[in-house]
Design a protein around this motif. Structure first.
Motif, PDB file in Angstrom:
ATOM      1  N   GLU A   1      11.692  -2.762 -15.275  1.00  0.00           N
ATOM      2  CA  GLU A   1      12.085  -3.598 -16.410  1.00  0.00           C
ATOM      3  C   GLU A   1      13.169  -2.953 -17.256  1.00  0.00           C
ATOM      4  OE1 GLU A   1       8.945  -5.119 -19.019  1.00  0.00           O
ATOM      5  OE2 GLU A   1       7.600  -4.949 -17.292  1.00  0.00           O
ATOM      6  N   LEU A   2      13.059  -1.627 -17.364  1.00  0.00           N
ATOM      7  CA  LEU A   2      14.003  -0.900 -18.206  1.00  0.00           C
ATOM      8  C   LEU A   2      15.322  -0.648 -17.486  1.00  0.00           C
ATOM      9  CD1 LEU A   2      11.423   1.672 -19.556  1.00  0.00           C
ATOM     10  CD2 LEU A   2      12.618  -0.030 -20.946  1.00  0.00           C
ATOM     11  N   GLY A   3      15.349  -1.038 -16.232  1.00  0.00           N
ATOM     12  CA  GLY A   3      16.563  -0.818 -15.458  1.00  0.00           C
ATOM     13  C   GLY A   3      16.780   0.647 -15.105  1.00  0.00           C
ATOM     14  N   ILE A   4      15.664   1.379 -15.033  1.00  0.00           N
ATOM     15  CA  ILE A   4      15.761   2.791 -14.656  1.00  0.00           C
ATOM     16  C   ILE A   4      15.520   2.893 -13.152  1.00  0.00           C
ATOM     17  CG2 ILE A   4      14.743   5.070 -14.937  1.00  0.00           C
ATOM     18  CD1 ILE A   4      13.994   4.254 -17.791  1.00  0.00           C
ATOM     19  N   ALA A   5      16.448   3.522 -12.463  1.00  0.00           N
ATOM     20  CA  ALA A   5      16.320   3.608 -11.013  1.00  0.00           C
ATOM     21  C   ALA A   5      15.094   4.428 -10.637  1.00  0.00           C
ATOM     22  CB  ALA A   5      17.570   4.236 -10.414  1.00  0.00           C
ATOM     23  N   LYS A   6      14.445   3.998  -9.592  1.00  0.00           N
ATOM     24  CA  LYS A   6      13.257   4.710  -9.121  1.00  0.00           C
ATOM     25  C   LYS A   6      13.649   6.107  -8.646  1.00  0.00           C
ATOM     26  CE  LYS A   6       9.295   4.101  -6.064  1.00  0.00           C
ATOM     27  NZ  LYS A   6       8.586   3.224  -5.129  1.00  0.00           N
ATOM     28  N   ASP A   7      12.899   7.092  -9.100  1.00  0.00           N
ATOM     29  CA  ASP A   7      13.221   8.473  -8.742  1.00  0.00           C
ATOM     30  C   ASP A   7      11.954   9.159  -8.249  1.00  0.00           C
ATOM     31  OD1 ASP A   7      13.850  11.118  -8.573  1.00  0.00           O
ATOM     32  OD2 ASP A   7      14.740  11.273 -10.572  1.00  0.00           O
ATOM     33  N   GLU A   8      11.851   9.283  -6.930  1.00  0.00           N
ATOM     34  CA  GLU A   8      10.650   9.863  -6.318  1.00  0.00           C
ATOM     35  C   GLU A   8      10.353  11.261  -6.853  1.00  0.00           C
ATOM     36  OE1 GLU A   8       8.466   8.835  -4.029  1.00  0.00           O
ATOM     37  OE2 GLU A   8       9.326   6.883  -3.522  1.00  0.00           O
ATOM     38  N   SER A   9      11.410  11.942  -7.273  1.00  0.00           N
ATOM     39  CA  SER A   9      11.194  13.322  -7.707  1.00  0.00           C
ATOM     40  C   SER A   9      10.514  13.387  -9.083  1.00  0.00           C
ATOM     41  CB  SER A   9      12.514  14.081  -7.743  1.00  0.00           C
ATOM     42  OG  SER A   9      13.216  13.765  -8.921  1.00  0.00           O
ATOM     43  N   LEU A  10      10.237  12.235  -9.668  1.00  0.00           N
ATOM     44  CA  LEU A  10       9.501  12.248 -10.939  1.00  0.00           C
ATOM     45  C   LEU A  10       8.011  11.948 -10.740  1.00  0.00           C
ATOM     46  CD1 LEU A  10      12.146  10.541 -13.239  1.00  0.00           C
ATOM     47  CD2 LEU A  10      11.271  12.867 -13.451  1.00  0.00           C
ATOM     48  N   LEU A  11       7.619  11.798  -9.488  1.00  0.00           N
ATOM     49  CA  LEU A  11       6.202  11.540  -9.205  1.00  0.00           C
ATOM     50  C   LEU A  11       5.514  12.857  -8.862  1.00  0.00           C
ATOM     51  CD1 LEU A  11       6.559   8.319  -7.016  1.00  0.00           C
ATOM     52  CD2 LEU A  11       6.283   8.539  -9.499  1.00  0.00           C
ATOM     53  N   ILE A  12       4.566  13.232  -9.680  1.00  0.00           N
ATOM     54  CA  ILE A  12       3.875  14.506  -9.465  1.00  0.00           C
ATOM     55  C   ILE A  12       2.467  14.198  -8.983  1.00  0.00           C
ATOM     56  CG2 ILE A  12       3.259  16.709 -10.498  1.00  0.00           C
ATOM     57  CD1 ILE A  12       5.212  16.067 -12.758  1.00  0.00           C
ATOM     58  N   SER A  13       2.148  14.676  -7.808  1.00  0.00           N
ATOM     59  CA  SER A  13       0.815  14.369  -7.302  1.00  0.00           C
ATOM     60  C   SER A  13      -0.146  15.491  -7.650  1.00  0.00           C
ATOM     61  CB  SER A  13       0.860  14.129  -5.801  1.00  0.00           C
ATOM     62  OG  SER A  13       1.031  15.346  -5.140  1.00  0.00           O
ATOM     63  N   CYS A  14      -1.405  15.157  -7.568  1.00  0.00           N
ATOM     64  CA  CYS A  14      -2.441  16.015  -8.120  1.00  0.00           C
ATOM     65  C   CYS A  14      -3.716  15.618  -7.386  1.00  0.00           C
ATOM     66  CB  CYS A  14      -2.535  15.696  -9.611  1.00  0.00           C
ATOM     67  SG  CYS A  14      -3.590  16.742 -10.540  1.00  0.00           S
ATOM     68  N   ASP A  15      -4.246  16.514  -6.554  1.00  0.00           N
ATOM     69  CA  ASP A  15      -5.306  16.019  -5.684  1.00  0.00           C
ATOM     70  C   ASP A  15      -6.639  15.778  -6.370  1.00  0.00           C
ATOM     71  OD1 ASP A  15      -4.529  19.020  -4.074  1.00  0.00           O
ATOM     72  OD2 ASP A  15      -5.803  18.803  -5.830  1.00  0.00           O
ATOM     73  N   SER A  16      -6.938  16.542  -7.395  1.00  0.00           N
ATOM     74  CA  SER A  16      -8.154  16.176  -8.121  1.00  0.00           C
ATOM     75  C   SER A  16      -7.783  15.940  -9.576  1.00  0.00           C
ATOM     76  CB  SER A  16      -9.220  17.257  -7.940  1.00  0.00           C
ATOM     77  OG  SER A  16      -9.485  17.915  -9.141  1.00  0.00           O
ATOM     78  N   TRP A  17      -8.372  14.952 -10.189  1.00  0.00           N
ATOM     79  CA  TRP A  17      -7.980  14.574 -11.547  1.00  0.00           C
ATOM     80  C   TRP A  17      -8.647  15.441 -12.593  1.00  0.00           C
ATOM     81  CZ3 TRP A  17      -7.146   8.571 -12.247  1.00  0.00           C
ATOM     82  CH2 TRP A  17      -6.057   8.190 -11.444  1.00  0.00           C
ATOM     83  N   THR A  18      -8.383  16.742 -12.521  1.00  0.00           N
ATOM     84  CA  THR A  18      -8.982  17.697 -13.457  1.00  0.00           C
ATOM     85  C   THR A  18      -7.879  18.444 -14.187  1.00  0.00           C
ATOM     86  OG1 THR A  18      -8.986  19.417 -11.765  1.00  0.00           O
ATOM     87  CG2 THR A  18     -10.958  18.054 -11.933  1.00  0.00           C
TER      88      THR A  18
END
Lengths: 312, 312
Positions: free
Chosen positions: B184-201
């Motif tokens: 919506e904001l017109g911000i291009a998708k950037d995979e490098s901003l996705l931080i994964s985390c295997d357990s939600w602790t």
DNA sequence: TTGAAAGCGGTACCAA
DNA sequence: TTGGTACCGCTTTCAA
């Protein structure tokens, strides 16, 4: 027969197993409980279920219980002796084979001579002669922590959580250890360093400390009687621009996960919650199989963990 | 007779009551449960009992349940569908009259067509057609939060908690809302901003963020999919001397007590946990009295609460 | 208004 | 090895 003790021939066993699978048979645990006189469920009663400490204790107990084939019914006492009492009776109603109770006041109130007790294990510092108990030596731990806070030459050490409305056994012991340490250090007792806090939550700790700081000079160190209170205190200090540990050292008690990740990470009294669960369950099962043996006490080791909130 | 429904004469009633008191009579709940076909106990199954979020949900449910005369048996699934499944069967074994389950994956796994279900209410975002459910619109909330973080002109907004080993329904929805907002904001998708985390602790969030920052430039904002992860993230940022919110804005999800007292206090998605408990219990009791009516869905309102971690 | 009896679904024991 | 039966304690129904 389903317990596999009765001798059956292989073909018969197979036929039965097939039938069970086919009909999607599930044994009725109420019936089994009635017949056997035990339900396979234990109760766990804690004063305040919303605290991270309760969460960690619950997890340990549920996991250990589960490994041993028990289910856990959870209850909240709200620090109310009436409710503690009531839970004892509920336990005797046999939907619970035993009870792990973390009492708050309970000066002989729920656990009384002449009152028919279900198998009970107490968690914590309450002293009485009747029920088995698993505990950490809060007095010694509080003393050690106070000494640790004092080591770099700090002398004006405040204690937060001193009372709790009705004085709790835990509060008394921790306050006692704190005072003993000061005495050893030759630091004169200073009532104005005792900060009371009616509920042991971050909210009331934050508020209590705020009011305290409005009226008193900043102490050199602050020993909070639980990590939850310390977390509330850190927030208040931060809001007022007081730097931790440069301006004041802070410590807690319980080694809760969120304390490890507090800003700054929290110095605390740590102990093995899994060990508490294991021992509590051991005492409880022993008590269930023999109601008459002598009271057993198990002490769990603690250690002082120094983190950033008190360094320097 | 003890329920007071059978007509008895006053003197007889008195005699009985006296006898009950004298003998310290306690009704046997297993027997009652067998006879009535209901035990008065409900189950509550959560993925990880150690989190403050679980603690607050447990408290709400135990309290509301207690007000209505129910006891609560607590279980931990460890996000394991097998365990979720198993609990369904245990519920059918009648020691539990119904089950409140917070499933993680459960893509039709435990709740299946043709599988005999006990009365079940699901908590959370899992979509399926079979069981009643109480939920917060995580997609919309994550979208709103992302928009709020972007408002002061921030564009490089990272998301922490994107996957969870096996992708959880909750993670998917929150990631979806986050991405929708960026679009919506017109911000291009950037995979490098996705931080994964295997357990939600906090621990794995702290670690994941640390590793991320070693390899990437600092984002302008960080949206953590739970408060627990945000607390871990705040610790990592603080250790590295990154100022919040000056250098990076941080937000969480769940409005857990310890987030309110984090340093700095945590911006989050808040919702009424008590309302969740009330609705879950309502749906469950309705389901217990009528097994055949259509699936009911109850949505709980949320709101974005801006605190210090994202101001400015 | 009271008392007696049956039955919920398992388990344990005894006889066959 | 197997099948039958009594009983756990409470609730409900029916007869007195």
């Amino acid at each position: 027969m389903m317990n596999g003790i009765v001798p059956v021939s292989a073909p018969t066993r197979l036929r039965v197993e097939q039938a069970m699978a086919e009909l999607d048979y599930v044994p009725n645990l109420s019936a089994r409980g009635l017949r056997n006189g035990r339900s396979g469920v234990i109760g766990l009663a804690l004063p305040d279920l919303a605290t991270p400490f309760s969460a960690e204790i619950s997890q340990s107990i549920v996991e250990v219980a589960h490994e041993q084939g028990w289910s856990v019914q959870i209850e909240e006492t709200g620090s109310d002796p009436h409710r503690e009492q009531e839970l004892m009776t509920r336990a005797r109603a046999n939907l619970i084979d035993g009870l792990i109770l973390n009492p708050v006041v309970l000066k002989e109130s729920a656990v009384q001579v002449g009152v028919a007790l279900p198998p009970v294990v107490l968690l914590g510092e309450v002293t009485q002669q009747l029920a088995d108990r698993v505990f950490v030596d809060s007095f010694a731990a509080a003393r050690d922590m106070t000494l640790a806070l004092a080591r770099p030459g700090r002398r004006r050490i405040a204690a937060l959580g001193v009372n709790r409305g009705r004085q709790s056994a835990t509060a008394l012991q921790r306050a006692g250890g704190y005072e003993a340490a000061l005495q050893e250090l030759g630091i004169a007792k200073d009532e104005s360093l005792l900060i009371s806090c009616d509920s042991w939550t971050p909210a009331s700790a934050a508020e209590a400390l705020g009011e305290y700081l409005d009226a008193h000079p900043l102490p050199e160190a602050l020993f909070c009687f639980t990590d939850s209170m310390a977390i509330g205190a850190l927030n208040t200090l931060w809001k007022r621009g007081v730097r931790v540990p440069e301006d004041i050292a802070v410590a807690g008690f319980d080694d809760v996960i969120d304390g490890r990740f507090a800003v700054p990470s929290l110095t605390t009294v740590s102990f093995d919650k899994r060990a508490i669960a294991t021992e509590a369950l051991r005492l409880l099962t022993e008590r269930m199989s023999d109601r008459s043996h002598a009271q057993q006490l198990v002490e769990i080791e603690y250690r002082i963990v120094e983190r950033d909130s008190s360094r320097g």
